[in-house]
Design a protein around this motif. Structure first.
Motif, PDB file in Angstrom:
ATOM      1  N   LYS A  74      42.939  29.304  38.020  1.00 56.26           N
ATOM      2  CA  LYS A  74      41.994  30.417  38.022  1.00 56.26           C
ATOM      3  C   LYS A  74      42.182  31.205  39.325  1.00 56.26           C
ATOM      4  N   PRO A  75      41.811  32.485  39.317  1.00 57.28           N
ATOM      5  CA  PRO A  75      41.971  33.292  40.529  1.00 57.28           C
ATOM      6  C   PRO A  75      41.340  32.643  41.764  1.00 57.28           C
ATOM      7  N   SER A  76      40.130  32.096  41.612  1.00 57.77           N
ATOM      8  CA  SER A  76      39.454  31.508  42.777  1.00 57.77           C
ATOM      9  C   SER A  76      40.208  30.266  43.264  1.00 57.77           C
ATOM     10  N   THR A 109      48.329  36.734  36.155  1.00 60.89           N
ATOM     11  CA  THR A 109      47.764  38.045  36.463  1.00 60.89           C
ATOM     12  C   THR A 109      46.500  37.971  37.298  1.00 60.89           C
ATOM     13  N   GLY A 110      45.579  37.092  36.910  1.00 61.11           N
ATOM     14  CA  GLY A 110      44.302  37.000  37.612  1.00 61.11           C
ATOM     15  C   GLY A 110      44.510  36.618  39.073  1.00 61.11           C
ATOM     16  N   ARG A 128      37.673  49.986  43.077  1.00 57.86           N
ATOM     17  CA  ARG A 128      38.119  48.905  42.199  1.00 57.86           C
ATOM     18  C   ARG A 128      39.530  49.204  41.681  1.00 57.86           C
ATOM     19  N   GLY A 148      43.203  45.777  32.332  1.00 53.97           N
ATOM     20  CA  GLY A 148      42.413  44.560  32.455  1.00 53.97           C
ATOM     21  C   GLY A 148      42.017  44.144  33.859  1.00 53.97           C
ATOM     22  N   ALA A 149      42.196  45.009  34.851  1.00 53.24           N
ATOM     23  CA  ALA A 149      41.834  44.606  36.213  1.00 53.24           C
ATOM     24  C   ALA A 149      40.324  44.644  36.422  1.00 53.24           C
ATOM     25  N   ILE A 151      36.535  45.386  34.519  1.00 50.89           N
ATOM     26  CA  ILE A 151      35.761  45.637  33.298  1.00 50.89           C
ATOM     27  C   ILE A 151      34.693  46.684  33.583  1.00 50.89           C
ATOM     28  N   GLY A 234      38.992  48.563  31.920  1.00 46.55           N
ATOM     29  CA  GLY A 234      39.891  47.446  31.707  1.00 46.55           C
ATOM     30  C   GLY A 234      39.678  46.602  30.461  1.00 46.55           C
TER      31      GLY A 234
ATOM     32  N   VAL B 187      42.044  37.601  31.274  1.00 51.29           N
ATOM     33  CA  VAL B 187      41.813  37.327  32.686  1.00 51.29           C
ATOM     34  C   VAL B 187      40.417  36.768  32.894  1.00 51.29           C
ATOM     35  N   GLU B 189      37.232  35.214  35.198  1.00 53.92           N
ATOM     36  CA  GLU B 189      36.564  35.512  36.462  1.00 53.92           C
ATOM     37  C   GLU B 189      36.636  36.987  36.838  1.00 53.92           C
TER      38      GLU B 189
END
Lengths: 353, 353
Positions: A74-76, A109-110, A128, A148-149, A151, A234, B187, B189
């Motif tokens: 996950k991104p985090s 991607t994330g 953003r 999708g970057a 929402i 996104g 994506v 989060e």
């Protein structure tokens, strides 16, 4: 002689790592001999691949990293584990510190967006980021963003997307004033969607010399090539892209099944083989690989994770073009010009970014 | 013997009016001889068409109307001009007053939805309607909703869509417990999209016996057939549908061009002609024509405006199935059951509807 284009590659990104990234870079180098590379990742694996590509080796600097961001992080998680030390982060960081002009990664991607945003920060006036890519249409190619970057977003966000996307279209398609359409649904007077109508008013009022706003475009207008640049937030951008990809795969499968159903259709296939090859080439996703992250203080290009060397080379080409034809300056010029025309909101936006 | 299915048709709807609507009804009647029709529109034109279809004439009642809603009327215009007097309104009104079980129109979507909503009102527990349709997938057919009736919506709205869509899947596909997926982007989060995550929690917690919630589905999962029912709010649903339609048209055009490029490919085409015909049939939009308006006190089916008699017949078939297999009762049963399990929010929803 023009300055070299320096490209940082996350050699560990994607499903195959160096075995796709290095040959991909080598292919791109044959097309753009004025490139130089910073290759970040497991140096033993990178050097092993480089041994097969002496021309690339000559223009590359290898930076070792022990940590690779996984496709499933996950991104985090990726940020926690990979900040400062992962090949993905270090490739982006090379852009931040001026050792490279662009970073390219086939990693997830994330994670890539989270790191790019954290490391490079957003441009003044942009709060953003967005992902933009080339979409093949019946009239040539268009740019679609955001894939999708981010929402949602208000009218000002949509206007920034229009400005950034048109800068990318000027770079990619060598157009002076690309046409821009806002993605919308056909049914009028439906409750909701005020931000899209407001964005249309903003774009019409701004009448920027760098883009020609043409109004709303429906989902099927993307493939028709109704505009050079199609703008949407996104969520719907990602849904449009994936729905189109899914449909293309579905029809290719129908076609394959239809052509192998009878001996007549099989003979027909043999005769029409070259035609089918041309069709496959036209539908080949590696020919339009490379999502560009827009709105950051630096350029980052995302390649599909499952791509082969040809597809990765295409993503490197995209990164090259963005640098060579000055994407960031083109974005900033339009933002400045727009801010000059309306200084108050620009200042307000900068204050919150 | 079972009760007849009484179908009200807006004979003036669509690009061609009675010359498509009446032959379309005649085709559907051959498949469902237990249908009866209420034909609303210019009675002279309707009678002229009926003269060619004696079997249809025998089971039809003609109601004259002077006013036809145009394909270009805005919903508010259509309501102002066409309320009570237009063929579209009168077809819907026949459902309201129990003279028909379902209304079918090829007229303009916005006007039809506005009139249907105004005339029939929403079901208790539902405050905003939806449009659902069949989407051909690699695994068979799925139901996708909302295709554009209502932009946005909270978690409860998405849950209602899941309940209504699954009722439609039970009717159309004869499934006991259709699978339901929420459309989402890959994506994780990403900021935003809370209502979708909340809707997932609601559906998981409700664990309704009439539907099996399977989680999130991405845009390309629709065509893969990842779920029997795909749920999303109306903006992204419309974008997904149109993007897929656009891609299908684009690829058909590429294929046509590829097959006529050389003499070899032309010969190949001749051999594979039947295969191409099968492919065309598979991609034929008239084979999946008919958007069902869900969430109203009555059933209304929207046919494509530009369809031919075969396509309109398919939309009439959809209306027939919805009545014969009891769509409204299936929706109400699930809503009641759900309300029984959670009476407080249900009462709150009814109070605002």
């Amino acid at each position: 002689m023009a300055k070299k284009v320096r490209i940082a590659l996350d050699a560990m990104g994607g499903d195959f790592g160096p075995s796709v990234v290095i040959p991909g870079a080598a292919i791109s180098l044959t097309r753009h001999p004025d490139s130089e590379f910073v290759l970040v990742g497991d140096s033993a694996k990178i050097e092993a691949e480089l041994a097969n590509h002496p021309a690339l080796k000559k223009v590359s600097k290898v930076i070792h990293s022990d940590v690779a961001v996984s496709m499933h992080d996950k991104p985090s998680q990726a940020l926690r584990r990979g900040r400062k030390v992962s090949s993905m982060w270090m490739a982006i960081d090379a852009v931040k510190h001026g050792e490279a002009d662009v970073a390219v990664s086939a990693g997830n991607t994330g994670a890539l967006m989270a790191m790019a945003r954290f490391c490079l920060r957003t441009l003044p006036g942009i709060d953003r980021p967005a992902i933009a890519a080339v979409w093949p249409t019946m009239r040539g190619d268009s740019i679609v963003l955001d894939l999708g970057a981010t929402i949602g977003g208000d009218a000002h966000h949509l206007k920034s997307l229009a400005i950034m996307g048109s800068a990318m279209a000027r770079v990619m398609f060598d157009l002076e004033r690309p046409t821009v359409g806002l993605l919308n649904i056909g049914v009028e007077e439906v409750k909701g969607g005020e931000e899209i109508r407001e964005a249309a008013e903003l774009l019409r009022a701004a009448d920027l010399p760098q883009l020609k706003f043409i109004g709303f475009v429906e989902g099927d207008g993307i493939g028709k090539g109704d505009a050079d640049v199609i703008v949407t937030e996104g969520f719907s951008g990602n849904i449009a892209l994936k729905a189109a990809e899914g449909t293309a795969r579905q029809l290719a499968e129908y076609l394959r099944a239809a052509m192998s159903r009878t001996w007549r259709s099989k003979i027909g296939y043999l005769f029409a083989k070259n035609a089918f090859k041309a069709l496959r080439d036209k539908m080949d996703p590696s020919k339009s690989n490379g999502g560009v992250f827009l709105g950051l203080n630096g350029i980052v290009v995302k390649s599909h994770g499952g791509t082969d060397a040809d597809g990765f080379a295409y993503a490197v080409d995209v990164g090259y073009d963005m640098v060579r034809y000055d994407l960031l300056n083109k974005i900033n010029q339009t933002l400045d010009r727009d801010h000059g025309a309306a200084p108050a909101p620009a200042a307000a936006q900068e204050a919150v970014s």
